[in-house]
Design a protein around this motif. Structure first.
Motif: not given
Ligand code: ZN
Length: 286
Positions: A75-97
């Motif tokens: 369960m913790a691995t699942f949470v960590a992967k989802v969080l990792g996925s949000t990090e990749a997404t928001w890094h991308e969005v913020f860098v673009a801005g």
């Protein structure tokens, strides 16, 4: 939901094994009441949390060293992967801005835990504390989501995390501060609640932006996943929860939006992957 290739975030802090804890044992008993309250507060908005600062809050231990979850904890691995996925997404969005994304921490706890916003309790449901930039989740909430709110599925669970991370994004962009200032100026409960609804629906829309971008990048979605998230968003709409808990609905008291609105804004973010589509504050209709 497919997360095989997803990098697990290093930002998960595991406090589930912390001593006897405070308020421990409140999970599991009185489950109906707790579950309904938890659902109602899912993604509690920071203003609410700040209002919950409890005088009985224990001082965070200076000796506390943040612990990662044990390896092999599914369960913790699942949470960590989802969080990792949000990090990749928001890094991308913020860098673009032309901005820099500061990653939030995510704390797993049982029962209750100290936060910079006062004592965090399971009964509040998952929440984000802007003062320490951490998302707090008692994983028992996922059982409630599945069993009480009839919203099963990994993608429903991921949506919950993405919504809280959406509040972190609002915090980084200064949106939450503006909303809280406007709420205080309004001096009127109904107006403050209406602003809270717009803040919450925007977090739902940001969760949709994450879903769109994460899927474009790593094909995380499997058939039925989107329906799971929409079902979860609908299950925790204010109208449905009030009907269940009080037998009647009082729209002025809504703080998160109706089931239909939550679904609509999640879909809107998901369809475009563009956070400019998430301006709930200028929208004539929600
Ligand atoms: Zn929320």
């Amino acid at each position: 939901m497919r997360l095989d290739d997803q990098r697990a975030s290093q930002n998960v802090e595991d406090r589930r094994g912390d001593g006897p804890g405070i308020g421990r044992g409140t999970v599991g008993i009185g489950t109906l009441v707790i579950a309904l309250v938890a659902g109602y507060f899912l993604g509690v908005d920071p203003a609410v949390i700040l209002g919950l600062v409890s005088s009985g809050a224990p001082a965070p231990s200076a000796a506390r060293v943040p612990q990662p979850p044990p390896a092999g904890d599914e369960m913790a691995t699942f949470v960590a992967k989802v969080l990792g996925s949000t990090e990749a997404t928001w890094h991308e969005v913020f860098v673009a801005g032309d901005r820099r994304y500061q990653e939030p921490k995510l704390v797993l706890f049982s029962g209750a835990t100290p936060t910079a916003c006062g004592t965090g309790k399971s009964a509040m449901g998952p929440f984000y504390c802007p003062a320490d930039q951490k998302v707090y989740i008692d994983l028992a909430f996922y059982r409630d989501l599945r069993e009480r709110f009839k919203a099963p599925g990994e993608f429903a669970q991921a949506y919950v995390i993405a919504h809280e991370v959406g509040h972190h994004v609002q915090n980084l962009l200064g949106i939450s501060d503006k909303v809280h200032a406007a709420q205080q100026r309004s001096g009127n409960r109904a107006a403050a609640n209406a602003l809270s609804v717009r803040l919450e629906l925007q977090a739902d829309c940001f969760a949709g932006v994450w879903a769109h971008r994460a899927d474009s990048r790593s094909r995380i979605l499997e058939p039925g996943d989107v329906e799971q998230a929409l079902n979860a968003a609908a299950a925790i709409g204010d109208d449905r929860l009030q009907r269940q808990t009080q037998g009647q609905i009082v729209p002025e008291s809504f703080t998160h939006g109706t089931s239909e609105q939550r679904v609509r804004w999640f879909k809107r973010g998901m369809a475009s992957g563009d956070m400019r589509q998430c301006d709930t504050f200028s929208a004539a209709t929600l």
